[in-house]
Write a protein that holds these residues in place. Structure first.
Motif, mmCIF file in Angstrom:
data_model
loop_
_atom_site.group_PDB
_atom_site.id
_atom_site.type_symbol
_atom_site.label_atom_id
_atom_site.label_comp_id
_atom_site.label_asym_id
_atom_site.label_seq_id
_atom_site.Cartn_x
_atom_site.Cartn_y
_atom_site.Cartn_z
ATOM 1 N N SER A 82 0.962 -1.320 -0.100
ATOM 2 C CA SER A 82 -0.184 -0.069 -0.093
ATOM 3 C C SER A 82 0.776 1.455 0.004
ATOM 4 O O SER A 82 0.683 2.011 -0.712
ATOM 5 C CB SER A 82 -0.935 -0.218 1.484
ATOM 6 N N MET A 83 1.769 1.143 0.043
ATOM 7 C CA MET A 83 2.834 2.473 0.322
ATOM 8 C C MET A 83 3.509 3.226 -0.651
ATOM 9 O O MET A 83 3.574 3.932 -0.536
ATOM 10 C CB MET A 83 4.042 2.120 1.875
ATOM 11 N N ALA A 84 3.602 0.950 -1.262
ATOM 12 C CA ALA A 84 4.612 1.608 -2.731
ATOM 13 C C ALA A 84 3.441 2.145 -3.709
ATOM 14 O O ALA A 84 3.296 2.912 -4.404
ATOM 15 C CB ALA A 84 4.661 0.198 -3.339
ATOM 16 N N LEU A 85 1.942 1.911 -3.678
ATOM 17 C CA LEU A 85 0.939 2.722 -4.237
ATOM 18 C C LEU A 85 0.822 3.687 -3.915
ATOM 19 O O LEU A 85 0.913 4.590 -4.715
ATOM 20 C CB LEU A 85 0.064 2.379 -4.283
ATOM 21 N N ASP A 86 0.499 4.567 -2.854
ATOM 22 C CA ASP A 86 0.912 6.202 -2.079
ATOM 23 C C ASP A 86 2.227 6.523 -3.380
ATOM 24 O O ASP A 86 2.281 8.125 -3.146
ATOM 25 C CB ASP A 86 0.902 5.804 -1.083
ATOM 26 N N PHE A 87 3.484 6.380 -2.794
ATOM 27 C CA PHE A 87 4.423 6.839 -3.676
ATOM 28 C C PHE A 87 4.132 6.608 -5.072
ATOM 29 O O PHE A 87 5.118 8.383 -5.012
ATOM 30 C CB PHE A 87 5.857 5.454 -3.579
ATOM 31 N N MET A 88 3.706 5.458 -5.902
ATOM 32 C CA MET A 88 3.666 5.618 -7.380
ATOM 33 C C MET A 88 2.740 7.053 -7.704
ATOM 34 O O MET A 88 2.815 7.606 -8.492
ATOM 35 C CB MET A 88 3.383 4.866 -7.451
ATOM 36 N N PHE A 89 1.635 7.176 -7.427
ATOM 37 C CA PHE A 89 0.394 7.842 -7.225
ATOM 38 C C PHE A 89 0.256 9.924 -6.508
ATOM 39 O O PHE A 89 -0.199 10.546 -6.602
ATOM 40 C CB PHE A 89 -0.622 7.232 -6.997
ATOM 41 N N ILE A 90 1.266 9.544 -5.271
ATOM 42 C CA ILE A 90 1.227 10.954 -4.784
ATOM 43 C C ILE A 90 2.283 11.243 -5.216
ATOM 44 O O ILE A 90 3.352 12.550 -5.595
ATOM 45 C CB ILE A 90 0.841 10.705 -3.661
ATOM 46 N N LEU A 91 4.009 11.029 -4.300
ATOM 47 C CA LEU A 91 4.983 11.548 -4.697
ATOM 48 C C LEU A 91 5.749 11.296 -6.297
ATOM 49 O O LEU A 91 6.657 12.970 -6.203
ATOM 50 C CB LEU A 91 5.919 10.470 -3.672
ATOM 51 N N ILE A 92 5.571 10.655 -6.904
ATOM 52 C CA ILE A 92 6.304 10.119 -8.079
ATOM 53 C C ILE A 92 5.544 12.175 -8.907
ATOM 54 O O ILE A 92 6.232 12.140 -9.636
ATOM 55 C CB ILE A 92 6.423 9.192 -8.562
ATOM 56 N N PRO A 93 4.492 11.667 -9.174
ATOM 57 C CA PRO A 93 3.346 12.949 -10.242
ATOM 58 C C PRO A 93 3.869 14.142 -9.243
ATOM 59 O O PRO A 93 4.644 15.078 -10.066
ATOM 60 C CB PRO A 93 2.604 12.662 -9.646
ATOM 61 N N SER A 94 3.997 14.627 -7.622
ATOM 62 C CA SER A 94 5.053 15.795 -7.128
ATOM 63 C C SER A 94 6.276 16.331 -7.581
ATOM 64 O O SER A 94 6.595 17.382 -8.200
ATOM 65 C CB SER A 94 4.852 14.962 -5.541
ATOM 66 N N LEU A 95 6.876 15.041 -7.406
ATOM 67 C CA LEU A 95 8.325 15.468 -7.888
ATOM 68 C C LEU A 95 8.597 15.483 -9.462
ATOM 69 O O LEU A 95 9.157 16.186 -9.214
ATOM 70 C CB LEU A 95 9.356 13.896 -8.070
ATOM 71 N N LEU A 96 8.086 15.047 -9.685
ATOM 72 C CA LEU A 96 7.836 15.323 -12.159
ATOM 73 C C LEU A 96 7.671 17.470 -11.370
ATOM 74 O O LEU A 96 7.946 17.343 -12.757
ATOM 75 C CB LEU A 96 7.517 14.294 -12.742
ATOM 76 N N ILE A 97 6.672 17.228 -11.094
ATOM 77 C CA ILE A 97 6.592 18.558 -11.614
ATOM 78 C C ILE A 97 6.997 19.341 -10.816
ATOM 79 O O ILE A 97 7.304 20.809 -11.605
ATOM 80 C CB ILE A 97 4.408 19.158 -10.923
ATOM 81 N N LEU A 98 7.686 19.209 -9.759
ATOM 82 C CA LEU A 98 8.404 20.543 -9.299
ATOM 83 C C LEU A 98 9.426 19.562 -10.074
ATOM 84 O O LEU A 98 10.828 20.453 -10.009
ATOM 85 C CB LEU A 98 8.941 19.878 -7.894
ATOM 86 N N THR A 99 9.312 19.219 -10.776
ATOM 87 C CA THR A 99 10.990 19.142 -11.905
ATOM 88 C C THR A 99 10.864 19.112 -13.394
ATOM 89 O O THR A 99 10.873 20.215 -14.367
ATOM 90 C CB THR A 99 12.398 18.234 -11.330
ATOM 91 N N VAL A 100 10.890 17.957 -14.718
ATOM 92 C CA VAL A 100 10.614 17.714 -15.643
ATOM 93 C C VAL A 100 9.265 18.598 -16.147
ATOM 94 O O VAL A 100 9.481 19.077 -17.319
ATOM 95 C CB VAL A 100 10.958 16.746 -16.190
ATOM 96 N N LEU A 101 8.576 18.641 -14.990
ATOM 97 C CA LEU A 101 7.120 18.779 -15.309
ATOM 98 C C LEU A 101 6.441 20.398 -15.212
ATOM 99 O O LEU A 101 5.659 20.397 -15.019
ATOM 100 C CB LEU A 101 5.779 17.792 -14.730
#
Length: 503
Positions: A82-101
């Protein structure tokens, strides 16, 4: 430690300092978009992607037929899934928005907001979901917890990402005037602490012992950071707080001033506003020129003039936050659907008013400056944070009522997660030259950094919760009277929600 030794530890110190210096920030529109898109992502994670792992809750229940080791292994596996799902759908998009996107922020905010509104309309006219909205009364405290956790997670991302070229320079802290995304960090911590503080809950605490108990940890952390950064010659931008000052000393100063003057929460906002107005008058009379000057005297105050004088701005912000928390969250009755609806409406209106005040002050009084913590900066912090709170309060309407594992893991470990993130950031900076890392490599490093942080915090939270079952006998743990917070579907208790960042 001599100069040659420190240069060996951190050979590019000067370059790294220059990399985060002389910046002007981004536009308010972009800040508004970032403030919108990230909490919306969390709502979509809750409502669209399943956040309940089959067998997760059942694996926590003790059974005479199950072996404790097997049960624990299954529970940990389900928890981390469940933590991995949260990481994929919350933190990865947030990281991308703050960098390449980062160049797509405004468009993403518009599109995601539109999808969220459509999603809410669909859910709103569903009979089952309407009943759920009326029956759910813990929305306010869950929204506050989500707001505090997301503030911490974004802070953890940014404190390392800012050292890489992949992180837009306009998001870093502005040198003098400007609205950088990272400028909001310390203000958000102060405000988040204020709206759930003991003062906001009208719980009076007095006496020298209480004051020292609340401020000594902050002072020790401030001294620890000062000694550790000096010991390894870590890069520190003097223009942020001063030569010796840091974030923890600011928090301690605000706590001391607040404890020294005991005011009822319903009057804190008026007193705080008077402090902000008075401080702003002094800034316009020439104090701003002194604070923004690179010239420093030999005395301790002159050496740390930014940190010392900006305390008045943060103190005023804290007091206003106390009254806002008291009136919005702790004085009203949230046990009815009308009470919840009124609170949501008030939070949205408060955010709108603060945004309007920010624009007016920035245009006609003095531009936003985190370095001085002037009135425009205080209004901006208020606007951004209450906007995030307002968006999270839509969770009941969007169907995202579950509290994710990621949020639960960080909710009661905010200080530990912040300290761990600082340690990991320091290790990364001392291990490689972040200035010369390619974009793909930077993304990998940042992803691994957040993955390690989330894994450690998740494992720590799991161990605490599963320890409840190891410590108590089976007949006690099976009792309905035992409070269990563990699980992505459980909202934190009111006491957990009201726990401050450092108290």
């Amino acid at each position: 430690m001599d100069s040659s030794a420190t240069m060996a530890i951190n050979p590019n110190k000067l370059l790294k300092q220059q990399f985060v210096s002389n910046l002007a920030g981004s536009s308010m529109l972009e800040i508004l978009s970032l403030t919108t898109v990230i909490p919306v992502i969390v709502l979509f994670r809750r409502s669209i992607v399943f956040n309940y792992v089959p067998g997760f809750e059942a694996s926590l229940k003790l059974s005479k037929k199950d072996d404790n080791v097997t049960k624990t292994a299954k529970s940990f596996s389900a928890y981390m899934s469940s933590m991995a799902l949260d990481f994929m759908f919350i933190l990865i998009p947030s990281l991308l928005i703050l960098t390449v996107l980062s160049g797509w922020t405004n468009i993403l905010a518009l599109v995601l907001t539109l999808f969220l509104l459509i999603h809410i309309l669909v859910k709103r006219y569903s009979t089952s979901d309407s009943k759920q909205i009326l029956q759910t009364h813990d929305s306010i405290k869950r929204s506050i917890s989500s707001f505090r956790v997301i503030t911490m997670l974004l802070t953890c991302i940014c404190i390392l990402a800012v050292d890489f070229e992949i992180f837009p320079r306009r998001y870093a802290k502005a040198e003098t005037y400007g609205t950088g995304w990272m400028d909001l960090g310390v203000g958000s911590f102060v405000l988040a602490n204020a709206i759930v503080s003991r003062q906001a809950r009208n719980i009076h605490s007095s006496g020298l012992k209480t004051v020292l108990k609340s401020t000594c940890p902050l002072i020790l952390l401030g001294l620890g950071r000062l000694v550790s950064t000096a010991g390894v010659d870590y890069q520190v931008h003097v223009g942020e707080y001063g030569v010796h000052w840091n974030f923890f000393f600011t928090l301690a100063g605000v706590a001391l001033l607040t404890s020294a003057i005991n005011i009822h929460p319903k009057y804190c906002g008026i007193f705080g506003l008077l402090i902000l107005i008075g401080y702003q008058v002094f800034l316009l009379q020439g104090l701003n020129t002194y604070l923004l000057s690179d010239v420093r005297g030999q005395d301790i105050i002159s050496q740390n003039k930014e940190g010392v004088y900006s305390i008045f701005g943060y103190w005023g912000m804290y007091l206003v936050g106390v009254q806002m928390g008291y009136h919005l969250f702790f004085q009203k009755d949230h046990s009815t659907s009308d009470g919840l609806r009124q609170t949501r409406t008030r939070v949205f209106l408060v955010s709108l008013v603060f945004w309007l005040l920010t624009v007016v002050l920035d245009q006609y009084v003095e531009r936003v400056s985190r370095r001085m913590c002037n009135m425009a900066y205080v209004m901006l912090v208020m606007a951004v944070n209450f906007e995030v709170l307002a968006i999270f309060m839509l969770s009941e309407y969007s169907g995202g009522t579950n509290f994710t594992v990621l949020e639960a893991a960080f909710d009661k470990n905010l200080l530990a997660s912040f300290l761990l993130a600082n340690v990991l950031t320091g290790l990364v900076n001392l291990s490689l030259d972040t200035l010369f890392v390619f974009s793909i490599q930077a993304l990998v490093i940042l992803t691994l950094y957040m993955l390690v942080l989330c894994f450690i915090m998740g494992a720590a939270d799991f161990r605490v919760q599963i320890g409840i079952h190891w410590f108590y006998p089976a007949h006690i743990t099976s009792s309905k009277k035992l409070p269990v917070r563990f699980g992505p579907h459980k909202a934190p208790s009111l006491s957990a929600t009201c726990t401050c960042f450092f108290g």
